[in-house]
Design a protein around this motif. Structure first.
Motif, PDB file in Angstrom:
ATOM      1  N   VAL B 166       0.839  -1.200   0.000  1.00  0.00           N
ATOM      2  CA  VAL B 166       0.000   0.000   0.000  1.00  0.00           C
ATOM      3  C   VAL B 166       0.876   1.251   0.000  1.00  0.00           C
ATOM      4  N   LEU B 168       4.236   1.649  -0.661  1.00  0.00           N
ATOM      5  CA  LEU B 168       5.237   1.813  -1.713  1.00  0.00           C
ATOM      6  C   LEU B 168       4.613   1.940  -3.106  1.00  0.00           C
ATOM      7  N   ARG B 169       3.417   1.409  -3.260  1.00  0.00           N
ATOM      8  CA  ARG B 169       2.819   1.405  -4.607  1.00  0.00           C
ATOM      9  C   ARG B 169       1.693   2.404  -4.794  1.00  0.00           C
ATOM     10  N   PHE B 170       0.883   2.559  -3.752  1.00  0.00           N
ATOM     11  CA  PHE B 170      -0.358   3.308  -3.989  1.00  0.00           C
ATOM     12  C   PHE B 170      -0.456   4.643  -3.258  1.00  0.00           C
ATOM     13  N   LEU B 171       0.260   4.786  -2.148  1.00  0.00           N
ATOM     14  CA  LEU B 171       0.127   6.036  -1.398  1.00  0.00           C
ATOM     15  C   LEU B 171       1.012   7.118  -2.008  1.00  0.00           C
ATOM     16  N   ALA B 172       0.480   8.337  -2.070  1.00  0.00           N
ATOM     17  CA  ALA B 172       1.306   9.456  -2.521  1.00  0.00           C
ATOM     18  C   ALA B 172       2.052   9.975  -1.299  1.00  0.00           C
ATOM     19  N   ILE B 173       3.246   9.445  -1.072  1.00  0.00           N
ATOM     20  CA  ILE B 173       4.012   9.817   0.122  1.00  0.00           C
ATOM     21  C   ILE B 173       5.492   9.857  -0.244  1.00  0.00           C
ATOM     22  N   VAL B 356       0.924  11.311   6.804  1.00  0.00           N
ATOM     23  CA  VAL B 356       0.717   9.901   6.419  1.00  0.00           C
ATOM     24  C   VAL B 356       1.897   9.051   6.895  1.00  0.00           C
ATOM     25  N   LEU B 359       1.347   7.881  10.336  1.00  0.00           N
ATOM     26  CA  LEU B 359       0.450   6.713  10.359  1.00  0.00           C
ATOM     27  C   LEU B 359       1.247   5.437  10.025  1.00  0.00           C
ATOM     28  N   LEU B 360       2.083   5.531   8.995  1.00  0.00           N
ATOM     29  CA  LEU B 360       2.916   4.367   8.622  1.00  0.00           C
ATOM     30  C   LEU B 360       3.830   3.963   9.776  1.00  0.00           C
TER      31      LEU B 360
END
Lengths: 120, 396
Positions: B166, B168-173, B356, B359-360
């Motif tokens: 989630v 590394l691939r999908f979150l804009a972070i 974010v 949260l991680l």
């Protein structure tokens, strides 16, 4: 309150699960980031973006539409199974807004389009 | 030349600092250094190489004395703790130093062979990367005696994989790796230290003697393990130690610490070698170096010289710091120190990765604590990186 292993196990498992649900919710609710095609680099890999630019080098092959965003030599955009409307509207020199996910294919960055809208 | 020497010294200093402060890694300082002094090019790159090498020696001190390790050194906590409880914490550090010095020097000496091997086989091996990683992951989960530990290990792998995928691939972070590694391996250990109220026992500072044969044997094993994992993306020092331990079978705490010391240092050295050979970046420090310099033969020779200097400095610094730590740490308020570091980790996470990222950090720390409370191997958390790499190499 004493934090024994059993309690820590329960709390950490609950926090992990709740956190994962929240992360998935964030992904689902995430607004795409607006960026120009020239600024997209490796750090944008797998990110959902909205990018505007002029179409160049359009061609259609095996049910897939390809074009460069930002003119010839710009960022490649791939539209799988385009609709009739998209096939008609997506033409060279049109100004478009692309919504999609940045991916890498054979070492080159590209946008896998989810939506292409003409704005010119 | 004077500028280079100054930056080598600065790197050694920062290496000691990042080694001593749990949760603050050379990779973090490397990122900051590039953003602040990027125009200095080679000088900053040299600083980063020296810093990473010195840190690979010094970061065993918080791991063994406080139980607060990084991803690469947390495996030293248990064998190190055994010696610590006997008042032999300084000896435990010395064993890791011996491994680091021998392993590091061997890594430099065999570098021509390593270079030839990678040039010949590197690209072929890369084709098998996903299958090798799957095999390592399966061994990590299923090579356990108790069924309960296999189940919890599997659960940790699943949770870590989802978090990794989630984020590394999908979150804009930005910099998602920082909060993840800090959470899985740094914050969780610090929280656990607060929970179990770590106290320092009076430590002995004595002259130790080391038989040469096992030292050479374990150092060579560490160099081989470090060299092998250097070509595998998503696999670090902890997995190298885990696999070498499985291959070697039963070994003494001292031997294990020698091997860990060797792996920690060789892993850093090989990460720079692989950057030169294949342009692949395995660590944050390597990413920073890649941005700073043109990778040619001259730079490589400079780096090898810096590595050798840093091995010497790191070994001396780690021993001196271990003796100082043994004398003074028992007088410090650990709980307060841990709380300050935890606060610092949250601040850094917010700086690097935003809200974010916090949260991680919390979610990954929870998974890290789950491994501690269930007695499963923390290496399983590395699935957060291994599974996305496997999927990437399989074309998903």
């Amino acid at each position: 309150m004493e934090f024994n292993d059993f309690l820590v196990k329960k709390v950490s498992l609950l926090v992990s699960l709740a956190g994962i649900i929240l992360l998935l919710f964030l992904v689902f609710m995430e607004e795409p980031l607006e960026i120009s095609p020239g600024e997209i680099d490796e750090s944008w890999l797998n990110k959902r973006v909205i990018s505007e630019g002029v179409i160049g080098g359009r061609f259609f092959s095996k049910d897939t539409l390809f074009f460069s965003l930002g003119g010839e030599g710009g960022l490649k955009v791939v539209v799988f199974s385009p609709t009739v409307r998209e096939l008609g509207e997506i033409r060279d020199n049109e100004l478009v807004k692309v919504r999609g996910v940045v991916k890498k294919y054979k070492g080159q960055l590209e946008i896998i389009a989810e939506e292409v809208e003409t704005i010119g | 030349m004077a500028e280079i020497l100054f930056f080598i010294l600065a790197g050694c200093f920062f290496g000691i600092a990042t080694g001593l402060i749990p949760g603050i890694h050379a990779n973090t300082v490397a990122l900051v250094a590039v953003s602040l002094f990027g125009e200095s090019g080679l000088a900053v790159a040299v600083m980063i190489v020296a810093m990473s090498t010195v840190q690979s020696f010094v970061d065993f001190i918080p791991s063994i004395f406080l139980g607060a390790g990084e991803e690469s050194t947390f495996l030293s906590i248990l064998p190190g703790h055994k010696l610590l409880l006997r008042g032999e914490g300084v000896s435990a550090i010395k064993f890791t130093i011996i491994g680091g010095v021998f392993g590091g020097v061997v890594a430099v000496l065999i570098s021509p062979v390593y270079f030839l091997f990678i040039e010949e086989w590197g690209k072929i091996i890369y084709q098998f990367v996903p299958f090798i990683l799957i095999l390592i992951l399966l061994v990590m989960v299923f090579w356990q005696k108790k069924q309960k530990k296999i189940l919890w290990g599997f659960a940790v792998v699943v949770l870590s994989s989802i978090i990794g995928l989630v984020s590394l691939r999908f979150l804009a972070i930005s910099n998602p790796i920082f909060p993840l590694v800090t959470g899985f391996f740094g914050l969780s250990t610090l929280l656990n230290s607060l929970r179990v109220k770590t106290k320092m026992r009076r430590q002995l500072v004595k002259r130790d003697s080391y038989p040469l044969n096992p030292v050479v044997k374990y150092s060579l094993l560490s160099t081989l393990a470090g060299g092998f994992v250097s070509i595998l993306p998503g696999v670090g020092a902890s997995q190298a130690a885990f696999m070498a331990g499985k291959l070697k079978g039963k070994m003494s705490s001292k031997g294990y610490l020698v091997m860990l010391g060797g792996i920690n240092t060789t892993n850093i050295i090989f990460s720079f070698f692989i950057l030169f050979l294949l342009g692949k970046t395995r660590t944050g420090a390597a990413v920073a170096v890649k941005e700073l310099v043109v990778l040619d033969g001259n730079t490589l020779l400079i780096f090898i010289a810096v590595i050798l200097i840093a091995i010497g400095v790191g070994a001396i610094a780690a021993e001196v710091m271990a003796i100082i730590a043994a004398k003074w740490l028992s007088k410090l308020n650990y709980a307060l120190l841990n709380k300050i570091i935890i606060g610092l980790l949250f601040l850094l996470t917010y700086w690097f990765s935003g809200a974010v990222g916090i949260l991680l950090l919390i979610v990954s720390a929870a998974v890290g604590l789950l491994t501690i409370s269930t007695g499963t191997k923390r290496t399983n958390c590395m699935a957060f990186l291994m599974v996305p790499v496997i999927l990437f190499y399989l074309g998903f």
